[in-house]
Write a protein that holds these residues in place. Structure first.
Motif, PDB file in Angstrom:
ATOM      1  N   PHE A   5     -11.967   7.103  -0.598  1.00  0.00           N
ATOM      2  CA  PHE A   5     -11.120   7.061   0.594  1.00  0.00           C
ATOM      3  C   PHE A   5     -11.732   6.236   1.720  1.00  0.00           C
ATOM      4  N   TYR A   6     -13.036   6.163   1.832  1.00  0.00           N
ATOM      5  CA  TYR A   6     -13.694   5.572   2.994  1.00  0.00           C
ATOM      6  C   TYR A   6     -13.962   4.072   2.850  1.00  0.00           C
ATOM      7  N   LEU A   7     -13.564   3.477   1.741  1.00  0.00           N
ATOM      8  CA  LEU A   7     -13.819   2.056   1.525  1.00  0.00           C
ATOM      9  C   LEU A   7     -12.561   1.230   1.802  1.00  0.00           C
ATOM     10  N   ASN A   8     -12.770  -0.078   2.012  1.00  0.00           N
ATOM     11  CA  ASN A   8     -11.675  -1.020   2.240  1.00  0.00           C
ATOM     12  C   ASN A   8     -11.928  -2.249   1.368  1.00  0.00           C
ATOM     13  N   LEU A   9     -11.335  -2.255   0.175  1.00  0.00           N
ATOM     14  CA  LEU A   9     -11.707  -3.221  -0.853  1.00  0.00           C
ATOM     15  C   LEU A   9     -10.657  -4.302  -1.109  1.00  0.00           C
ATOM     16  N   VAL A  10      -9.592  -4.369  -0.321  1.00  0.00           N
ATOM     17  CA  VAL A  10      -8.536  -5.367  -0.544  1.00  0.00           C
ATOM     18  C   VAL A  10      -8.170  -6.000   0.791  1.00  0.00           C
ATOM     19  N   ILE A  28       3.646  -6.748   0.400  1.00  0.00           N
ATOM     20  CA  ILE A  28       2.422  -5.967   0.516  1.00  0.00           C
ATOM     21  C   ILE A  28       1.828  -5.810  -0.880  1.00  0.00           C
ATOM     22  N   VAL A  29       0.519  -5.603  -0.907  1.00  0.00           N
ATOM     23  CA  VAL A  29      -0.174  -5.276  -2.150  1.00  0.00           C
ATOM     24  C   VAL A  29      -0.882  -3.951  -1.940  1.00  0.00           C
ATOM     25  N   THR A  30      -0.784  -3.095  -2.934  1.00  0.00           N
ATOM     26  CA  THR A  30      -1.415  -1.785  -2.859  1.00  0.00           C
ATOM     27  C   THR A  30      -2.371  -1.623  -4.032  1.00  0.00           C
ATOM     28  N   GLY A  31      -3.441  -0.914  -3.781  1.00  0.00           N
ATOM     29  CA  GLY A  31      -4.432  -0.639  -4.816  1.00  0.00           C
ATOM     30  C   GLY A  31      -4.756   0.835  -4.868  1.00  0.00           C
ATOM     31  N   ALA A  32      -5.099   1.306  -6.051  1.00  0.00           N
ATOM     32  CA  ALA A  32      -5.374   2.728  -6.236  1.00  0.00           C
ATOM     33  C   ALA A  32      -6.473   2.916  -7.255  1.00  0.00           C
ATOM     34  N   TRP A  75      -5.937  -9.792   2.410  1.00  0.00           N
ATOM     35  CA  TRP A  75      -5.115 -10.970   2.109  1.00  0.00           C
ATOM     36  C   TRP A  75      -5.313 -11.992   3.213  1.00  0.00           C
ATOM     37  N   SER A  76      -5.682 -13.204   2.851  1.00  0.00           N
ATOM     38  CA  SER A  76      -6.037 -14.224   3.841  1.00  0.00           C
ATOM     39  C   SER A  76      -4.810 -14.971   4.338  1.00  0.00           C
ATOM     40  N   SER A  77      -4.990 -15.699   5.454  1.00  0.00           N
ATOM     41  CA  SER A  77      -3.925 -16.533   5.999  1.00  0.00           C
ATOM     42  C   SER A  77      -3.625 -17.722   5.091  1.00  0.00           C
ATOM     43  N   ASN A  78      -4.520 -18.020   4.143  1.00  0.00           N
ATOM     44  CA  ASN A  78      -4.308 -19.093   3.166  1.00  0.00           C
ATOM     45  C   ASN A  78      -3.698 -18.582   1.864  1.00  0.00           C
ATOM     46  N   ASN A  79      -3.215 -17.335   1.889  1.00  0.00           N
ATOM     47  CA  ASN A  79      -2.511 -16.766   0.741  1.00  0.00           C
ATOM     48  C   ASN A  79      -3.433 -16.508  -0.449  1.00  0.00           C
ATOM     49  N   VAL A  80      -4.628 -16.051  -0.154  1.00  0.00           N
ATOM     50  CA  VAL A  80      -5.594 -15.700  -1.198  1.00  0.00           C
ATOM     51  C   VAL A  80      -5.973 -14.236  -1.017  1.00  0.00           C
ATOM     52  N   LEU A  81      -5.907 -13.485  -2.105  1.00  0.00           N
ATOM     53  CA  LEU A  81      -6.233 -12.061  -2.086  1.00  0.00           C
ATOM     54  C   LEU A  81      -7.668 -11.871  -2.542  1.00  0.00           C
ATOM     55  N   SER A  82      -8.422 -11.087  -1.785  1.00  0.00           N
ATOM     56  CA  SER A  82      -9.801 -10.748  -2.170  1.00  0.00           C
ATOM     57  C   SER A  82      -9.863  -9.276  -2.545  1.00  0.00           C
ATOM     58  N   VAL A  83     -10.596  -8.984  -3.621  1.00  0.00           N
ATOM     59  CA  VAL A  83     -10.699  -7.620  -4.141  1.00  0.00           C
ATOM     60  C   VAL A  83     -12.141  -7.355  -4.522  1.00  0.00           C
ATOM     61  N   GLY A  84     -12.643  -6.219  -4.054  1.00  0.00           N
ATOM     62  CA  GLY A  84     -13.987  -5.799  -4.448  1.00  0.00           C
ATOM     63  C   GLY A  84     -13.928  -4.872  -5.647  1.00  0.00           C
ATOM     64  N   GLY A 118       4.754   4.743  -8.211  1.00  0.00           N
ATOM     65  CA  GLY A 118       4.280   4.020  -9.384  1.00  0.00           C
ATOM     66  C   GLY A 118       2.799   4.226  -9.616  1.00  0.00           C
ATOM     67  N   HIS A 119       2.030   4.325  -8.512  1.00  0.00           N
ATOM     68  CA  HIS A 119       0.603   4.601  -8.656  1.00  0.00           C
ATOM     69  C   HIS A 119       0.402   6.049  -9.095  1.00  0.00           C
ATOM     70  N   THR A 120      -0.560   6.254  -9.950  1.00  0.00           N
ATOM     71  CA  THR A 120      -0.875   7.599 -10.436  1.00  0.00           C
ATOM     72  C   THR A 120      -2.088   8.195  -9.747  1.00  0.00           C
ATOM     73  N   TYR A 121      -2.745   7.404  -8.889  1.00  0.00           N
ATOM     74  CA  TYR A 121      -3.865   7.880  -8.075  1.00  0.00           C
ATOM     75  C   TYR A 121      -3.538   7.617  -6.606  1.00  0.00           C
ATOM     76  N   ARG A 122      -4.440   8.064  -5.737  1.00  0.00           N
ATOM     77  CA  ARG A 122      -4.260   7.832  -4.302  1.00  0.00           C
ATOM     78  C   ARG A 122      -4.139   6.339  -4.004  1.00  0.00           C
ATOM     79  N   VAL A 123      -3.179   5.988  -3.165  1.00  0.00           N
ATOM     80  CA  VAL A 123      -2.976   4.587  -2.797  1.00  0.00           C
ATOM     81  C   VAL A 123      -3.913   4.296  -1.628  1.00  0.00           C
ATOM     82  N   LEU A 124      -5.158   3.935  -1.969  1.00  0.00           N
ATOM     83  CA  LEU A 124      -6.222   3.833  -0.973  1.00  0.00           C
ATOM     84  C   LEU A 124      -6.292   2.474  -0.294  1.00  0.00           C
ATOM     85  N   TYR A 125      -5.684   1.445  -0.871  1.00  0.00           N
ATOM     86  CA  TYR A 125      -5.870   0.089  -0.353  1.00  0.00           C
ATOM     87  C   TYR A 125      -4.515  -0.560  -0.105  1.00  0.00           C
ATOM     88  N   LEU A 126      -4.469  -1.335   0.971  1.00  0.00           N
ATOM     89  CA  LEU A 126      -3.215  -1.959   1.386  1.00  0.00           C
ATOM     90  C   LEU A 126      -3.516  -3.245   2.137  1.00  0.00           C
TER      91      LEU A 126
END
Length: 513
Positions: A207-212, A475-479, A214-223, A458-466
């Protein structure tokens, strides 16, 4: 009250209603002779409406209301001239009103510029006496216009099922020049399914991390684990940016507002700056003793929040690792957001506190303590200056709105589940929230009514990233279910008429690494 008998040979003046200015001696009523008493009595009774309860439709009925007819009036006597434009002996020039009324009721006649009612007969027959069907038979019979005993000519038709503005007397665009009509807004439909799904192995359920981001150049970064991956939304190309090694892991990522620089917060407490265009690290900054779970950019200033309860302000143009340290939280800092005018920084922590800092303070200028759980979800409104939204964790479940200009609490909405993220639309006054325990859902809200536009699942876990796309539509969501899901939730900007490369991406499920 009894009426006089119709057989009475005489009628006294007491039975008559006289005006106030007329005395009774001035009125005399001549009694008919005996030879004509029967016909005269009947004539008087008819005038006074006595004894004529059974009226015949063919008889003239007199009443106490006088409606004059001006068709034979002598206008020259009063030096008046009749209306020269009137050809049908009407009292006033109501042709304009009649035209408007016929247009509203029957529609405009586009054949010759003359407005005429479109009656069922006109729909069946043309002016030459033939049916208006398009058939080529001798009788020009058309099944679309032929009458039938079971057909209701007043039934609702497809063309009449329009928005309410079409019921206005000015609902026809071409009828009245100079009148501008605007269609009523229909409720916007939000697709309930993601248009793209990416597999993201090792995406942490923390819950305490921020791993996603989206840049102004339309590139998504993911840890993912100890690596950072880049996904180009235009080309769908995946690039591995960095690998921190087995002794470290990625805890946060954050794009600079402009350019290609990406900040990476690590579990060891360092903050690295990478040039994504060259896949090269340009700087590594120390200062935190524990993991860095939150990052926020303001021009060339980078703010980093850590588990050591501090926030460090770093100017990447300065040689020092940080220029100031902000202290106030009693637990891990898990949320950081700069306002759109770059004047205020909002921070949320595991101490259930929401603080607001300005550019020059080392202590919070505003403190909000209403949340009863960790505050990770923070979003500034791009539409109203000083409007801040924040969301609480599992024990709180509320989205609260604040006015930092007046230092006031505006409203609170209980969502029913853990609030993990918030993001405001750039194009309309709406926002999205993602949730964890126990719904794992995504909700699109309309502000300020906070009515739900859509609930996405659709996500089966907590939707922690947005994160939100640069055009503000997607929008892009990660779980913790190790998937990234892309949703089209917001409309395009008013100046944008074509679909973007993001919306044009094909459906499918691919892997980001």
């Amino acid at each position: 009250m009894d009426e006089p008998s119709p057989e009475s040979p005489s009628i006294t003046s007491q039975s008559l209603n006289l005006p106030a200015n007329m005395s009774r001696p001035n009125l005399s009523l001549q009694t008919p002779s005996s030879s004509s008493s029967s016909s005269s009595s009947s004539h008087i009774d008819r005038l006074l409406n006595i004894g004529y309860n059974n009226r015949s439709p063919s008889r003239t009925i007199y009443s106490d209301r006088f409606i004059p007819s001006r068709s034979s009036s002598n206008f020259a006597l009063f030096e008046l001239s009749p209306n020269s434009n009137s050809t049908d002996n009407k009292e006033d020039g109501s042709g304009t009103y009649q035209t408007l009324l016929k247009t509203v009721m029957f529609g405009p006649d586009i054949s010759g510029g003359v407005i005429s009612p479109i009656t069922p007969e006109k729909q069946m027959f043309s002016s030459n006496g033939k049916t208006s069907g398009s058939g080529n038979s001798a009788s020009n019979y058309s099944p679309l216009t032929s009458p039938s005993p079971s057909r209701n000519i007043f039934r609702y038709k497809t063309e009449t099922k329009k928005s309410m503005y079409s019921l206005s007397p000015f609902g026809f665009d071409d009828t009245l020049p100079g009148v501008v009509t605007s269609p009523a807004k229909t409720p916007r439909k939000v697709p309930r399914q993601p248009y793209k799904v990416l597999d993201a192995p090792a995406l942490q359920d923390d819950f305490y991390l921020n791993l996603v981001d989206w840049s102004s150049n339309n590139v998504l970064s993911v840890g993912l684990g100890n690596c950072v991956y880049l996904w180009n939304a235009c080309s769908s190309k995946v690039t591995k940016l960095c690998d921190l090694g087995m002794d470290d892991s990625v805890c946060s990522v954050g794009w600079a507002q402009r350019g290609t620089h990406l900040a990476v917060g690590t579990n060891n407490g360092t903050v690295q700056i990478w040039d994504a265009s060259r896949c090269k690290r340009v700087r590594s900054m120390e200062g935190h003793r524990l993991r860095v779970g939150a990052l926020a950019w303001s021009s060339s200033v980078l703010s980093s929040g850590s588990r050591d309860k501090t926030i460090l302000q770093r100017d990447i143009r300065a040689p020092e690792d940080f220029v100031s340290k902000l202290m106030g939280h009693k637990s891990e800092v898990c949320g950081l957001k700069w306002s759109y005018d770059n004047r205020e920084l909002a921070s949320g922590g595991n101490d259930n506190r929401l603080f607001v800092w300005n550019q020059h303070s080392v202590h919070p200028v505003l403190k909000y303590c209403e949340h009863t759980a960790a505050v990770k979800a923070i979003a500034w409104s791009p539409h109203h200056n000083g409007l801040l939204a924040s969301g609480g964790g599992t024990a709180d479940r509320c989205i609260r709105f604040w006015n930092t200009t007046t230092n006031s609490h505006l409203s609170c909405m209980d969502t029913g589940s853990q609030v993990c993220n918030l993001v405001w639309s750039k194009n309309v006054n709406e926002l999205v929230s993602t949730h964890g325990y126990s719904q794992n859902q995504i909700i699109v809200w309309r502000y300020p009514t906070m009515s739900k536009l859509a609930t996405l699942t659709g996500h089966t876990y907590r939707v922690l990233y947005l994160a939100i796309s640069p055009d503000g539509q997607t929008i892009v969501t990660g779980a913790g279910d190790e998937t990234l899901r892309f949703w089209n939730v917001f409309p395009s900007p008013k100046s944008q008429n074509s679909d973007t490369d993001i919306g044009a991406s094909s459906l499918g499920r691919t892997q980001i690494r």
